[in-house]
Design a protein around this motif. Structure first.
Motif, PDB file in Angstrom:
ATOM      1  N   PHE A  24       3.117 -16.043   3.283  1.00  0.00           N
ATOM      2  CA  PHE A  24       2.521 -14.717   3.405  1.00  0.00           C
ATOM      3  C   PHE A  24       3.206 -14.003   4.564  1.00  0.00           C
ATOM      4  N   MET A  25       4.068 -13.077   4.244  1.00  0.00           N
ATOM      5  CA  MET A  25       4.830 -12.333   5.240  1.00  0.00           C
ATOM      6  C   MET A  25       5.564 -13.283   6.198  1.00  0.00           C
ATOM      7  N   LYS A 127       2.384 -15.001 -11.490  1.00  0.00           N
ATOM      8  CA  LYS A 127       2.245 -13.638 -10.981  1.00  0.00           C
ATOM      9  C   LYS A 127       1.848 -13.590  -9.508  1.00  0.00           C
ATOM     10  N   TRP A 128       1.575 -14.743  -8.913  1.00  0.00           N
ATOM     11  CA  TRP A 128       1.185 -14.771  -7.507  1.00  0.00           C
ATOM     12  C   TRP A 128       2.280 -15.408  -6.654  1.00  0.00           C
ATOM     13  N   LEU A 129       2.114 -15.231  -5.358  1.00  0.00           N
ATOM     14  CA  LEU A 129       3.042 -15.860  -4.416  1.00  0.00           C
ATOM     15  C   LEU A 129       2.223 -16.704  -3.454  1.00  0.00           C
ATOM     16  N   VAL A 132      -1.080 -16.870  -1.576  1.00  0.00           N
ATOM     17  CA  VAL A 132      -2.071 -15.935  -2.098  1.00  0.00           C
ATOM     18  C   VAL A 132      -2.128 -16.067  -3.612  1.00  0.00           C
ATOM     19  N   ARG A 171      -7.133 -15.824  -0.975  1.00  0.00           N
ATOM     20  CA  ARG A 171      -6.788 -14.422  -0.696  1.00  0.00           C
ATOM     21  C   ARG A 171      -6.826 -14.196   0.798  1.00  0.00           C
ATOM     22  N   MET A 172      -5.970 -13.293   1.254  1.00  0.00           N
ATOM     23  CA  MET A 172      -5.926 -12.991   2.685  1.00  0.00           C
ATOM     24  C   MET A 172      -7.030 -11.980   3.006  1.00  0.00           C
TER      25      MET A 172
ATOM     26  N   SER B 667      -2.597  -7.122  -8.917  1.00  0.00           N
ATOM     27  CA  SER B 667      -3.936  -6.563  -9.039  1.00  0.00           C
ATOM     28  C   SER B 667      -4.007  -5.267  -8.221  1.00  0.00           C
ATOM     29  N   SER B 669      -6.218  -3.740  -6.572  1.00  0.00           N
ATOM     30  CA  SER B 669      -6.932  -3.665  -5.294  1.00  0.00           C
ATOM     31  C   SER B 669      -6.371  -4.654  -4.277  1.00  0.00           C
ATOM     32  N   ALA B 670      -5.343  -5.374  -4.639  1.00  0.00           N
ATOM     33  CA  ALA B 670      -4.891  -6.483  -3.802  1.00  0.00           C
ATOM     34  C   ALA B 670      -3.788  -6.070  -2.833  1.00  0.00           C
ATOM     35  N   LYS B 671      -4.188  -5.679  -1.638  1.00  0.00           N
ATOM     36  CA  LYS B 671      -3.180  -5.282  -0.658  1.00  0.00           C
ATOM     37  C   LYS B 671      -2.379  -6.491  -0.186  1.00  0.00           C
ATOM     38  N   ASP B 672      -3.068  -7.638  -0.087  1.00  0.00           N
ATOM     39  CA  ASP B 672      -2.352  -8.828   0.379  1.00  0.00           C
ATOM     40  C   ASP B 672      -1.253  -9.230  -0.591  1.00  0.00           C
ATOM     41  N   VAL B 673      -1.512  -9.020  -1.874  1.00  0.00           N
ATOM     42  CA  VAL B 673      -0.505  -9.367  -2.877  1.00  0.00           C
ATOM     43  C   VAL B 673       0.683  -8.411  -2.766  1.00  0.00           C
ATOM     44  N   LYS B 675       1.589  -6.834  -0.105  1.00  0.00           N
ATOM     45  CA  LYS B 675       2.307  -7.185   1.126  1.00  0.00           C
ATOM     46  C   LYS B 675       3.217  -8.379   0.906  1.00  0.00           C
TER      47      LYS B 675
END
Lengths: 226, 691
Positions: A24-25, A127-129, A132, A171-172, B667, B669-673, B675
């Protein structure tokens, strides 16, 4: 067994060393506290009235994970729980002549303490990383359980290997903290019996109890990524 | 979209200052950027709403929010298209005419802004907030200042009468009327639109045009100009000598025997059109023109030379714009016309070669129909140009492209773009002739020399056969390269292009392989600096209040920009942003670079065949040198309900090679995604290549 552990360790180290995961970043490590609730599937013995023990067992876990690619994390866990379980104890009947029938089965609660050390993998959907998103996980843990009965003085310990399959989502909630919600299915791979007291078959009832009770874990966790 | 009313115009323009046509580039904007280009804040919408309510007497209450938002949204798209210029010679000339038209109405004058739209179509239109767009195509067609003044008067009338808003209200009303059929709705709208056009003709003439004392005769002339504005700006016979050389004369079948008649569409059926036909407009206006009496008005109030200069700039611009718009034969003919009076002009000659190269490119790939228009559909002398490209065979067109590009590169040896153009042609030719120069059915010597040499030792009948062969149509293109200089270099470049093509294909497959192999690890491109356009943040309109939507949109857009900055800074990726909000007065070049860049993107996005050297790439090497990077990154996110799509594309704009193309559904609404995905893609750009 040693070979398996060694292989896992080498695999983990090589993944950590060579992978370039975004995390994450750029933060690819996470330390997380997971709180598990384990609803009991076993029924309480009728003879035990309104016990103080909880219908739910709680399991606390500390989790260190490393994202090794865009869709995979490896993690190590240490966890434990304390609680009571219903079970049966065979109690010796004094002066009984027949050597076969000189035991009587009684019901009681066992206090138990459990420690688990494990290793697992989380696979995030494409679709995710990681870290997250929605994931599936598979893990193996070494579980050591000690139990005793106050009323009958019986005590025992078991060491098993527990397998875990689960799904969840991380989720963050800020730049550094994540939450994790999920559930898992657990089962014992090995169940050696170690009798500490030859007057009981305490272990077998404990095994049955654990097997029935420790199947479904519901989890909520809070983690710090770095 | 409908904030406009169309009217078309006439010809000519003028400008002060000198323009160096020998080294012509393109029209450039100058000075501080007007806020129309970047201010789309909720405050601006609010103030426009107040203005609208003051002006509009009709009940706008139901649709005013939607109206302001949707029209502003469309204007925004035009303003950031890279095709709009300000404070350039063309718009300055239009502004001077507006000064004359509105000399007695200073308040109105302050509200009107004119911008030039780089389009080949002859058109002008106004918006509800006082912007008038005039196209380059129109300025290339108008014949004098008065005709342009009439078009501007017409557009002013649309603005002052609030036609656009009225039209919107009516559209809304019809759309919600369940008693009307679809056809009835359309007919009603077309009918109303035509009424507005008549009103604009009349009101513009009476209130601006005639009060400024422009020649009333030019109103009718203006209608004529509009009637034929689909034709090139001049009618001059195209001479086939343009293609001919001593050893190559185009045969008879290339010559148009009978030109198509130029049809007048004056009385065309306009029932399905927003504008009345020209005949109706003439008749309608004739009453007012007769009432005006003797025509004492002027054709020019400004210096005629200024008009001539403006017109010339527009026509030069047009020859490049046609290539950008994939109208290659139009670009060819337009450049040909200009070359008659501007011989040896590098800009025009380059446009000609671009056109031939492009036609050849598409013909080689079997999609000639997308680039070429059949001559039977063309009116006027341009038909001859299309006839040549109708008849020419692939092998012949390859050789023609080779000849023209080689000659141009020899003539202008220091121009890098021309070299690229030549090399692209050679690459195509080498592919067509299966990678061996020996397959080229061409001779580099004069046919008579060749015949002389090859005839030695032959019998009489063999000599006759040889001579006849050289005279047949099927082989006449064999001599198309005769007389070109430095032909020995051709062999080297030929081989080089074959290698490059093979290498490029190889690299491409390697990239695909890497993408597959490293699916989970991503790429390592080692890009430290990239140019970036303002990110596009699209939020689809939800149900509910539009004013709230626009606030949310504004907030999210800003947040998105901040997020991108944060991610690139964190990684260390240097970005030069063509963000118009941040362009200060000292960054005059940046806006023009932004415009060039956006044109390149539009053309890149619309190209149907890979490997095409787009005409918009002409200035890209210059930009790469100026900003010290050949990379460009485009970031966009489209939101639609619960779903959003993040798109990040990085290209080498000097070669059009895609470095990374990252698309992901996330998604909404997913700001973390968002980012983590932004970070990931920028990280792939930045991190060093592995050996």
């Amino acid at each position: 067994m040693k070979k398996a552990i060694l292989s896992i360790a080498i695999l983990s180290i090589s993944l950590i060393s060579f992978a370039q995961a975004p995390g994450f970043m750029g933060k690819t490590w996470a330390i997380k506290y997971d709180f598990h609730i384990i609803p009991s599937l076993s029924s309480f013995p009728n003879s035990l009235e309104n016990p103080n023990s909880s219908f739910l067992t709680m399991f606390h876990e500390l989790n260190l994970s490393k994202d090794v690619s865009t869709n995979m994390s490896i993690y190590f866990t240490y966890g434990g729980s304390k609680g009571e379980r219903p079970g049966h104890i065979l109690v010796e009947i004094p002066d009984y002549q027949d050597s076969y029938d000189n035991y009587s089965e009684v019901e009681d609660y066992f206090h138990h303490t459990q420690h688990a050390l494990g290793f697992g993998l989380r696979f995030f959907r494409s679709k995710w990383l990681a870290p997250v998103g929605v994931y599936s996980q598979v893990a193996v843990s070494f579980v050591s359980t000690r139990a005793f009965s106050d009323n009958y003085g019986a005590k025992t310990s078991t060491t098993t290997i527990k397998g875990t399959f689960g799904i969840g989502a991380q989720r963050m909630i800020s730049e550094s903290f994540l939450i994790d919600i999920g559930y898992s299915v657990n089962f014992n791979l090995v169940s050696p019996l170690v009798l500490l007291d030859d007057k009981t078959d305490f272990n077998s009832t404990l095994q049955r109890s654990m097997f029935l009770k420790d199947i479904f874990y519901l989890k909520i966790g809070l983690g710090f990524v770095f | 979209m409908k904030f406009l009313t169309y009217l078309f115009v006439l010809t000519s323009m003028a400008v002060f200052g000198q323009v160096d046509f020998d080294n012509y580039r393109f029209i450039e904007s100058k000075g501080p950027i007007p806020s129309d280009f970047y201010d789309w804040s909720p405050e601006k919408y609010a103030s426009e709403l107040v203005e609208l309510e003051k002006k509009q007497k009709e009940d706008l209450s139901k649709v005013k929010d939607q109206y302001i938002v949707s029209t502003s949204y469309e204007i925004k798209k035009i303003m950031r298209s890279g095709l709009v210029t300000y404070n350039d010679p063309l718009s300055n000339y239009c502004n001077k005419i507006l000064d004359i038209l509105l000399v007695n109405q200073p308040d109105l004058r302050k509200k009107i802004r004119v911008y030039i739209l780089k389009s080949t179509e002859a058109n002008a239109f106004s918006t509800n907030n006082g912007i008038i767009f005039v196209t380059v195509g129109l300025l290339a067609q108008v014949e004098n200042e008065a005709q342009l003044a009439y078009v501007l008067s017409h557009e002013l009338a649309h603005y002052t009468k609030g036609h656009h808003a009225k039209d919107y209200i009516l559209r809304d009303k019809y759309e919600n009327d369940k008693n009307l059929t679809y056809t009835q709705k359309l007919n009603s709208l077309f009918s109303y639109s035509k009424e507005q056009e008549f009103e604009a003709d009349k009101y513009g003439y009476l209130n601006y045009y005639s009060t400024a004392n422009y020649a009333s005769s030019q109103v009718d002339q203006c209608f004529d100009m509009l009637l034929y504005s689909h034709l090139p700006f001049d009618e001059v016979e195209f001479k086939l000598d343009f293609f001919n050389i001593d050893t190559l004369k185009l045969p008879k079948e290339f010559v148009v025997e009978k030109y198509n008649e130029i049809e007048s569409l004056e009385n065309v059926d306009d029932s399905k059109m927003t504008h009345p036909n020209i005949l109706k407009r003439r008749i309608y206006m004739s009453t007012f023109l007769e009432e005006s009496g003797t025509d004492n008005g002027s054709l020019f109030k400004l210096d005629k030379e200024e008009f001539d200069l403006t017109q010339k700039i527009a026509r030069f611009e047009l020859s490049h714009l046609f290539n950008l718009e994939y109208e290659f034969e139009q670009a060819f003919y337009n450049s040909y016309l200009l070359l008659q009076k501007n011989p040896n002009n590098q800009f025009l000659e380059t446009n000609i070669v671009e056109s031939i190269y492009s036609l050849n490119f598409y013909k080689n790939r079997g999609s000639y129909n997308s680039a070429h228009e059949k001559s039977k559909n063309i009116e006027g002398y341009r038909q001859q140009v299309n006839q040549v490209f109708d008849k020419i065979q692939s092998s012949e067109l390859n050789l023609t492209a080779l000849r023209f590009s080689w000659r141009l590169a020899t003539k202008y040896p220091n121009d890098d773009y021309i070299k690229q153009l030549r090399d692209s042609v050679i690459s195509d030719v080498s592919k067509y002739y299966k990678n061996s120069i020996n397959n080229l059915p061409t001779k580099f010597k004069n046919p008579s020399d060749t015949l002389q040499a090859s005839a030695e030792g032959l019998t009489k009948t063999e000599k006759i056969k040889l001579k006849r062969t050289s005279q047949t149509t099927s082989t006449f293109f064999d001599y198309s390269l005769v007389g070109l200089s430095n032909l020995t270099d051709l062999y080297d470049i030929y081989d080089k292009m074959i290698l490059e093509r093979a290498q490029y294909a190889n690299e491409d497959s390697l990239l695909a392989l890497k993408n597959n192999q490293k699916k989970n690890k991503g790429l390592s491109l080692g890009i430290k600096h990239t140019l970036m356009l303002p990110p596009y943040y699209e939020l689809y309109m939800p149900n509910g209040k539009f004013s709230e939507f626009i606030k949310a949109y504004d907030a999210r857009s800003k947040e998105f920009v901040v997020l991108i900055d944060k991610m690139t800074n964190k990684i260390g990726l240097q970005t030069t942003k063509f963000s118009l909000e941040h362009v200060g007065e000292n960054d005059k070049g940046l806006f023009n670079d932004f415009a060039l860049f956006t044109q390149w993107i539009i053309q890149y996005d619309s190209q149907s065949e890979e490997g095409y050297l787009m005409s918009s790439r002409r200035y890209m090497a210059e930009i790469a040198k100026k900003y010290n990077t050949p990379y460009f990154t485009w970031v966009a996110v489209d939101y639609e309900g619960r779903y959003a799509y993040l798109k990040v594309v990085t290209l080498d704009f000097t070669t059009s090679k895609v470095m990374i193309s990252y698309r992901k559904e996330i998604s909404a609404s997913a700001k973390d995604v968002l980012k983590s995905n932004l970070y990931y893609v920028f990280m792939q750009l930045y991190r060093d290549k592995k050996n």
